[in-house]
Design a protein around this motif. Sequence first.
Motif: not given
Length: 364
Positions: A53-62
Amino acid sequence: MASRQEKITEIEEEIRKTPYNKATQHHIGKLKAKLARLREEGERGAGSVSGPSYGVKKSGDATVVLVGFPSVGKSTLLNRLTNAESEVGAYDFTTLDVIPGAMDYKGAKIQILDVPGLIAGAASGKGRGREVISVVRNSDLILIMLDIFNLGQIEVVQSELYGAGIRVNDKPRDVRIKKVSRGGIHVSSTVPLTRLDDALIKTILSEYRVHNADVLIREDISEDELIDVLSKNRVYIPALTVINKVDLAPKDLLMRVKRQFSDAVFISADQGANLDDLKERIFRSLEFIHVYMKPQGKEADLEEPLIIKKGSTVDDVCNALHRDFKGRFRFARVWGGSARFDGQRVGLEHVLEDNDIVSLVLEK
Ligand SMILES: Nc1nc2c(ncn2[C@@H]2O[C@H](COP(=O)(O)OP(=O)(O)OP(=O)(O)O)[C@@H](O)[C@H]2O)c(=O)[nH]1
Ligand SMILES: [Mg+2]
Protein backbone atom coordinates in the motif's frame (compact mmCIF):
# COMPACT_ATOMS: atom_id res chain seq x y z
CA MET A 1 -22.23 -5.08 19.00
CA ALA A 2 -18.54 -5.48 19.69
CA SER A 3 -16.24 -4.41 16.88
CA ARG A 4 -13.92 -6.93 15.27
CA GLN A 5 -10.93 -5.45 17.11
CA GLU A 6 -12.75 -5.73 20.45
CA LYS A 7 -13.58 -9.35 19.74
CA ILE A 8 -9.95 -10.02 18.81
CA THR A 9 -8.67 -8.44 22.02
CA GLU A 10 -11.22 -10.36 24.06
CA ILE A 11 -10.21 -13.71 22.55
CA GLU A 12 -6.49 -12.96 22.91
CA GLU A 13 -7.12 -12.20 26.56
CA GLU A 14 -9.03 -15.43 27.09
CA ILE A 15 -6.30 -17.51 25.42
CA ARG A 16 -3.72 -15.85 27.64
CA LYS A 17 -5.72 -16.53 30.78
CA THR A 18 -6.67 -20.14 30.10
CA PRO A 19 -4.13 -22.71 31.27
CA TYR A 20 -3.28 -25.19 28.52
CA ASN A 21 -4.07 -28.80 29.40
CA LYS A 22 -5.99 -31.80 28.15
CA ALA A 23 -9.28 -30.40 29.46
CA THR A 24 -8.90 -26.94 27.88
CA GLN A 25 -7.15 -27.99 24.67
CA HIS A 26 -10.34 -28.04 22.60
CA HIS A 27 -11.56 -24.75 23.88
CA ILE A 28 -8.21 -23.11 23.13
CA GLY A 29 -8.06 -24.70 19.68
CA LYS A 30 -11.44 -23.25 18.90
CA LEU A 31 -10.46 -19.81 20.17
CA LYS A 32 -7.25 -19.83 18.13
CA ALA A 33 -9.12 -20.72 14.96
CA LYS A 34 -11.70 -18.02 15.66
CA LEU A 35 -8.93 -15.50 16.25
CA ALA A 36 -7.15 -16.43 13.02
CA ARG A 37 -10.38 -16.05 11.07
CA LEU A 38 -11.24 -12.67 12.59
CA ARG A 39 -7.74 -11.38 11.81
CA GLU A 40 -8.00 -12.61 8.26
CA GLU A 41 -11.31 -10.81 7.76
CA GLY A 42 -9.80 -7.65 9.23
CA GLU A 43 -6.93 -7.75 6.79
CA ARG A 44 -9.20 -8.26 3.83
CA GLY A 45 -11.21 -5.26 4.96
CA ALA A 46 -8.09 -3.13 5.23
CA GLY A 47 -6.92 -4.35 1.84
CA SER A 48 -3.45 -5.14 3.12
CA VAL A 49 -3.34 -8.66 1.71
CA SER A 50 -3.38 -7.37 -1.82
CA GLY A 51 -0.17 -5.66 -2.77
CA PRO A 52 1.97 -3.02 -1.09
CA SER A 53 0.00 0.00 0.00
CA TYR A 54 3.11 2.19 -0.06
CA GLY A 55 2.90 2.56 -3.79
CA VAL A 56 6.32 1.13 -4.58
CA LYS A 57 6.14 -1.11 -7.61
CA LYS A 58 7.96 -4.38 -7.69
CA SER A 59 10.63 -4.35 -10.34
CA GLY A 60 13.58 -6.44 -11.43
CA ASP A 61 13.84 -10.21 -11.20
CA ALA A 62 13.15 -10.43 -7.46
CA THR A 63 12.42 -8.21 -4.48
CA VAL A 64 14.30 -8.26 -1.17
CA VAL A 65 13.13 -6.32 1.87
CA LEU A 66 15.25 -5.10 4.82
CA VAL A 67 13.43 -5.70 8.07
CA GLY A 68 14.65 -4.70 11.51
CA PHE A 69 14.31 -2.34 14.44
CA PRO A 70 15.02 1.36 13.96
CA SER A 71 18.72 2.29 13.68
CA VAL A 72 20.09 -1.20 12.95
CA GLY A 73 21.52 0.19 9.70
CA LYS A 74 18.98 -0.73 7.01
CA SER A 75 19.33 2.50 5.07
CA THR A 76 23.11 2.44 5.36
CA LEU A 77 23.07 -1.06 3.84
CA LEU A 78 20.65 -0.11 1.04
CA ASN A 79 22.95 2.74 0.06
CA ARG A 80 25.92 0.37 0.00
CA LEU A 81 24.26 -2.33 -2.08
CA THR A 82 22.42 -0.14 -4.57
CA ASN A 83 22.41 3.22 -6.28
CA ALA A 84 19.76 4.50 -3.86
CA GLU A 85 20.25 7.36 -1.44
CA SER A 86 18.19 6.65 1.62
CA GLU A 87 18.60 9.03 4.51
CA VAL A 88 20.78 7.74 7.37
CA GLY A 89 20.43 9.12 10.87
CA ALA A 90 21.76 8.47 14.36
CA TYR A 91 18.17 8.50 15.66
CA ASP A 92 15.22 6.11 15.37
CA PHE A 93 12.64 6.28 12.57
CA THR A 94 14.83 8.16 10.12
CA THR A 95 13.16 6.29 7.28
CA LEU A 96 9.41 6.85 7.03
CA ASP A 97 8.76 5.54 3.55
CA VAL A 98 9.70 2.63 1.34
CA ILE A 99 12.90 3.46 -0.50
CA PRO A 100 13.73 1.17 -3.42
CA GLY A 101 17.15 0.44 -4.84
CA ALA A 102 18.43 -1.89 -7.55
CA MET A 103 21.36 -4.28 -7.26
CA ASP A 104 22.82 -6.06 -10.28
CA TYR A 105 24.45 -9.35 -9.43
CA LYS A 106 25.45 -12.23 -11.72
CA GLY A 107 23.03 -11.13 -14.39
CA ALA A 108 20.06 -10.74 -12.05
CA LYS A 109 18.45 -7.41 -11.29
CA ILE A 110 17.48 -7.52 -7.64
CA GLN A 111 15.22 -4.89 -6.13
CA ILE A 112 16.00 -4.03 -2.52
CA LEU A 113 13.48 -2.18 -0.38
CA ASP A 114 14.38 -0.15 2.68
CA VAL A 115 11.40 0.30 4.99
CA PRO A 116 10.73 2.06 8.30
CA GLY A 117 11.94 0.26 11.41
CA LEU A 118 9.69 -2.42 12.83
CA ILE A 119 8.76 -2.41 16.50
CA ALA A 120 6.79 -4.65 18.84
CA GLY A 121 3.11 -4.44 17.95
CA ALA A 122 3.77 -3.80 14.25
CA ALA A 123 1.53 -6.66 13.13
CA SER A 124 -1.39 -5.05 14.92
CA GLY A 125 -0.66 -1.64 13.44
CA LYS A 126 1.97 0.03 15.67
CA GLY A 127 4.33 2.48 14.00
CA ARG A 128 3.90 2.06 10.30
CA GLY A 129 3.56 -1.63 11.02
CA ARG A 130 0.74 -2.47 8.65
CA GLU A 131 2.32 -0.84 5.64
CA VAL A 132 5.70 -2.39 6.39
CA ILE A 133 4.12 -5.79 6.81
CA SER A 134 2.29 -5.57 3.50
CA VAL A 135 5.56 -4.76 1.72
CA VAL A 136 7.21 -7.72 3.44
CA ARG A 137 4.38 -10.06 2.47
CA ASN A 138 4.99 -9.23 -1.18
CA SER A 139 8.74 -9.77 -1.15
CA ASP A 140 10.73 -12.79 -2.30
CA LEU A 141 13.35 -12.69 0.46
CA ILE A 142 13.47 -11.05 3.88
CA LEU A 143 16.72 -9.80 5.36
CA ILE A 144 16.21 -9.77 9.11
CA MET A 145 18.70 -7.15 10.14
CA LEU A 146 20.10 -6.94 13.66
CA ASP A 147 22.55 -4.73 15.46
CA ILE A 148 25.19 -6.94 17.09
CA PHE A 149 24.54 -5.25 20.43
CA ASN A 150 20.77 -5.88 20.35
CA LEU A 151 20.39 -9.45 19.23
CA GLY A 152 17.30 -10.04 21.36
CA GLN A 153 15.36 -8.02 18.80
CA ILE A 154 15.27 -11.07 16.57
CA GLU A 155 12.56 -12.60 18.72
CA VAL A 156 10.34 -9.55 18.41
CA VAL A 157 10.86 -9.37 14.64
CA GLN A 158 10.12 -13.06 14.22
CA SER A 159 7.00 -12.92 16.32
CA GLU A 160 5.71 -9.83 14.50
CA LEU A 161 6.21 -11.55 11.15
CA TYR A 162 4.53 -14.69 12.48
CA GLY A 163 1.60 -12.66 13.82
CA ALA A 164 1.15 -11.14 10.38
CA GLY A 165 0.78 -14.56 8.77
CA ILE A 166 4.32 -14.60 7.36
CA ARG A 167 6.04 -17.97 7.72
CA VAL A 168 9.77 -17.59 7.45
CA ASN A 169 12.05 -20.34 6.07
CA ASP A 170 9.16 -22.76 6.20
CA LYS A 171 6.78 -24.48 3.85
CA PRO A 172 3.10 -25.38 4.12
CA ARG A 173 2.37 -28.56 6.06
CA ASP A 174 1.43 -31.62 4.06
CA VAL A 175 -2.33 -31.71 4.61
CA ARG A 176 -4.98 -32.30 1.96
CA ILE A 177 -8.51 -31.17 2.63
CA LYS A 178 -10.99 -32.36 0.04
CA LYS A 179 -14.44 -30.90 0.55
CA VAL A 180 -17.32 -33.26 -0.07
CA SER A 181 -21.08 -32.68 -0.11
CA ARG A 182 -22.05 -34.83 2.87
CA GLY A 183 -20.85 -37.38 5.42
CA GLY A 184 -19.09 -35.11 7.90
CA ILE A 185 -15.37 -34.92 8.49
CA HIS A 186 -13.27 -37.99 7.82
CA VAL A 187 -9.67 -37.79 9.01
CA SER A 188 -6.87 -40.11 7.99
CA SER A 189 -3.18 -39.76 8.67
CA THR A 190 -0.01 -41.48 7.53
CA VAL A 191 1.80 -40.73 10.82
CA PRO A 192 0.63 -40.84 14.45
CA LEU A 193 -0.89 -37.50 15.44
CA THR A 194 0.37 -36.72 18.92
CA ARG A 195 -0.91 -33.16 19.16
CA LEU A 196 -4.37 -33.31 17.60
CA ASP A 197 -7.34 -35.61 17.93
CA ASP A 198 -10.37 -35.99 15.67
CA ALA A 199 -12.59 -33.82 17.83
CA LEU A 200 -10.11 -30.93 17.85
CA ILE A 201 -9.61 -31.21 14.09
CA LYS A 202 -13.38 -31.03 13.60
CA THR A 203 -13.68 -28.05 15.92
CA ILE A 204 -11.03 -26.12 14.00
CA LEU A 205 -12.44 -27.08 10.60
CA SER A 206 -15.93 -26.00 11.62
CA GLU A 207 -14.57 -22.55 12.58
CA TYR A 208 -13.57 -22.32 8.91
CA ARG A 209 -17.03 -23.52 7.89
CA VAL A 210 -15.74 -26.86 6.69
CA HIS A 211 -18.29 -29.46 7.79
CA ASN A 212 -17.93 -32.20 5.18
CA ALA A 213 -14.47 -33.16 3.99
CA ASP A 214 -11.88 -35.89 3.62
CA VAL A 215 -8.76 -34.80 5.46
CA LEU A 216 -5.41 -36.48 4.81
CA ILE A 217 -2.61 -35.50 7.19
CA ARG A 218 0.97 -36.58 6.44
CA GLU A 219 2.81 -34.83 9.28
CA ASP A 220 2.46 -34.70 13.06
CA ILE A 221 1.05 -31.17 12.98
CA SER A 222 -0.04 -28.85 15.79
CA GLU A 223 -3.32 -26.95 16.00
CA ASP A 224 -1.57 -23.76 14.87
CA GLU A 225 -0.25 -25.56 11.81
CA LEU A 226 -3.72 -26.85 10.94
CA ILE A 227 -5.02 -23.30 11.22
CA ASP A 228 -2.21 -22.20 8.85
CA VAL A 229 -3.40 -24.76 6.31
CA LEU A 230 -6.94 -23.39 6.49
CA SER A 231 -6.02 -19.70 6.48
CA LYS A 232 -5.92 -18.03 3.13
CA ASN A 233 -3.53 -15.28 4.08
CA ARG A 234 -0.40 -17.23 4.98
CA VAL A 235 2.73 -16.54 2.94
CA TYR A 236 5.96 -18.57 3.01
CA ILE A 237 9.08 -16.48 2.43
CA PRO A 238 12.77 -17.33 2.85
CA ALA A 239 14.83 -15.13 5.16
CA LEU A 240 18.48 -14.43 5.98
CA THR A 241 19.68 -13.06 9.29
CA VAL A 242 22.12 -10.19 8.82
CA ILE A 243 24.08 -8.97 11.82
CA ASN A 244 25.40 -5.44 11.41
CA LYS A 245 27.89 -3.10 13.08
CA VAL A 246 30.53 -5.78 13.58
CA ASP A 247 33.13 -3.00 13.31
CA LEU A 248 32.13 -1.92 16.82
CA ALA A 249 32.23 -5.39 18.37
CA PRO A 250 35.19 -6.66 20.40
CA LYS A 251 36.67 -9.85 18.97
CA ASP A 252 35.48 -12.16 21.73
CA LEU A 253 31.88 -10.95 21.40
CA LEU A 254 32.00 -11.43 17.64
CA MET A 255 33.33 -14.99 18.05
CA ARG A 256 30.62 -15.85 20.54
CA VAL A 257 27.82 -14.45 18.38
CA LYS A 258 29.15 -16.23 15.32
CA ARG A 259 28.87 -19.53 17.14
CA GLN A 260 25.35 -18.68 18.34
CA PHE A 261 24.10 -17.49 14.92
CA SER A 262 26.00 -19.84 12.66
CA ASP A 263 23.74 -19.19 9.66
CA ALA A 264 23.82 -15.41 9.86
CA VAL A 265 25.80 -13.06 7.63
CA PHE A 266 28.04 -10.69 9.60
CA ILE A 267 28.63 -7.27 8.08
CA SER A 268 29.52 -3.71 8.66
CA ALA A 269 27.26 -1.68 6.41
CA ASP A 270 29.05 1.48 7.41
CA GLN A 271 32.53 0.15 6.62
CA GLY A 272 31.39 -1.94 3.67
CA ALA A 273 32.73 -5.14 5.25
CA ASN A 274 31.69 -8.59 3.98
CA LEU A 275 29.15 -7.24 1.50
CA ASP A 276 30.33 -9.57 -1.29
CA ASP A 277 29.44 -12.51 0.90
CA LEU A 278 26.03 -10.97 1.61
CA LYS A 279 25.35 -10.42 -2.12
CA GLU A 280 26.18 -14.04 -2.83
CA ARG A 281 23.95 -15.27 -0.02
CA ILE A 282 21.08 -13.10 -1.29
CA PHE A 283 21.54 -14.40 -4.81
CA ARG A 284 21.59 -18.03 -3.66
CA SER A 285 18.61 -17.65 -1.35
CA LEU A 286 16.51 -16.33 -4.21
CA GLU A 287 17.10 -19.56 -6.13
CA PHE A 288 17.17 -18.17 -9.62
CA ILE A 289 17.03 -20.43 -12.65
CA HIS A 290 18.35 -19.86 -16.18
CA VAL A 291 16.10 -20.23 -19.19
CA TYR A 292 17.41 -20.03 -22.76
CA MET A 293 15.16 -18.54 -25.42
CA LYS A 294 14.96 -20.11 -28.85
CA PRO A 295 13.42 -17.96 -31.57
CA GLN A 296 11.12 -20.06 -33.79
CA GLY A 297 13.04 -21.92 -36.49
CA LYS A 298 16.42 -20.70 -35.16
CA GLU A 299 19.07 -21.87 -32.74
CA ALA A 300 18.62 -21.20 -29.03
CA ASP A 301 20.52 -18.24 -27.58
CA LEU A 302 22.90 -20.04 -25.25
CA GLU A 303 24.92 -16.92 -24.52
CA GLU A 304 22.44 -14.84 -22.59
CA PRO A 305 19.98 -16.79 -20.50
CA LEU A 306 16.94 -15.22 -18.95
CA ILE A 307 17.27 -15.14 -15.16
CA ILE A 308 14.00 -15.89 -13.41
CA LYS A 309 12.85 -17.16 -10.05
CA LYS A 310 12.60 -20.87 -9.34
CA GLY A 311 9.01 -21.98 -9.87
CA SER A 312 8.46 -19.47 -12.70
CA THR A 313 6.07 -20.34 -15.52
CA VAL A 314 5.95 -19.61 -19.24
CA ASP A 315 3.64 -16.77 -18.22
CA ASP A 316 6.45 -15.21 -16.15
CA VAL A 317 8.82 -15.55 -19.12
CA CYS A 318 6.34 -13.68 -21.35
CA ASN A 319 6.03 -10.90 -18.78
CA ALA A 320 9.79 -10.66 -18.38
CA LEU A 321 10.39 -10.30 -22.12
CA HIS A 322 7.78 -7.91 -23.42
CA ARG A 323 4.47 -6.60 -22.20
CA ASP A 324 2.75 -7.52 -25.49
CA PHE A 325 3.78 -11.17 -25.46
CA LYS A 326 1.13 -12.50 -23.12
CA GLY A 327 -1.71 -11.07 -25.17
CA ARG A 328 -0.24 -12.56 -28.36
CA PHE A 329 0.67 -15.92 -26.81
CA ARG A 330 -0.49 -19.06 -28.66
CA PHE A 331 1.70 -21.76 -27.10
CA ALA A 332 5.30 -22.53 -26.23
CA ARG A 333 7.66 -25.40 -26.91
CA VAL A 334 10.03 -26.59 -24.21
CA TRP A 335 13.24 -28.65 -24.18
CA GLY A 336 14.95 -29.72 -20.93
CA GLY A 337 14.14 -30.79 -17.40
CA SER A 338 10.54 -29.60 -17.31
CA ALA A 339 9.60 -31.13 -20.67
CA ARG A 340 8.24 -34.68 -20.86
CA PHE A 341 9.83 -34.91 -24.33
CA ASP A 342 11.88 -32.59 -26.55
CA GLY A 343 9.88 -29.70 -27.93
CA GLN A 344 6.80 -30.43 -25.81
CA ARG A 345 3.97 -28.01 -26.51
CA VAL A 346 2.89 -26.22 -23.30
CA GLY A 347 0.67 -23.36 -22.11
CA LEU A 348 1.26 -20.29 -19.96
CA GLU A 349 0.90 -22.21 -16.68
CA HIS A 350 3.79 -24.61 -17.42
CA VAL A 351 6.45 -24.49 -14.68
CA LEU A 352 10.02 -24.27 -15.98
CA GLU A 353 13.26 -25.71 -14.63
CA ASP A 354 16.85 -24.55 -14.59
CA ASN A 355 18.50 -24.65 -18.06
CA ASP A 356 15.26 -25.22 -19.99
CA ILE A 357 15.08 -24.00 -23.58
CA VAL A 358 11.84 -22.20 -24.46
CA SER A 359 10.39 -21.14 -27.77
CA LEU A 360 7.36 -18.84 -27.72
CA VAL A 361 4.81 -19.06 -30.52
CA LEU A 362 2.94 -15.75 -30.73
CA GLU A 363 0.18 -14.27 -32.87
CA LYS A 364 1.66 -11.98 -35.50
N1 LIG B 1 29.49 1.67 13.50
C1 LIG B 1 28.55 1.41 12.62
N2 LIG B 1 27.49 2.24 12.54
C2 LIG B 1 26.54 1.95 11.62
C3 LIG B 1 26.63 0.84 10.77
N3 LIG B 1 25.53 0.83 9.98
C4 LIG B 1 24.81 1.90 10.32
N4 LIG B 1 25.40 2.61 11.31
C5 LIG B 1 24.91 3.84 11.97
O1 LIG B 1 23.71 3.54 12.66
C6 LIG B 1 22.81 4.65 12.59
C7 LIG B 1 21.47 4.24 12.00
O2 LIG B 1 21.66 3.85 10.64
P1 LIG B 1 20.47 3.84 9.59
O3 LIG B 1 21.02 3.25 8.33
O4 LIG B 1 19.82 5.17 9.49
O5 LIG B 1 19.49 2.82 10.32
P2 LIG B 1 18.02 2.34 9.88
O6 LIG B 1 17.92 0.91 10.24
O7 LIG B 1 17.78 2.71 8.47
O8 LIG B 1 17.11 3.19 10.88
P3 LIG B 1 15.56 3.68 10.70
O9 LIG B 1 15.41 4.30 9.35
O10 LIG B 1 15.40 4.67 11.80
O11 LIG B 1 14.71 2.46 10.87
C8 LIG B 1 23.53 5.72 11.77
O12 LIG B 1 24.15 6.61 12.66
C9 LIG B 1 24.55 4.93 11.00
O13 LIG B 1 25.67 5.69 10.61
C10 LIG B 1 27.78 -0.03 10.90
O14 LIG B 1 27.94 -1.02 10.20
N5 LIG B 1 28.67 0.31 11.84
MG1 LIG C 1 16.36 3.92 7.66
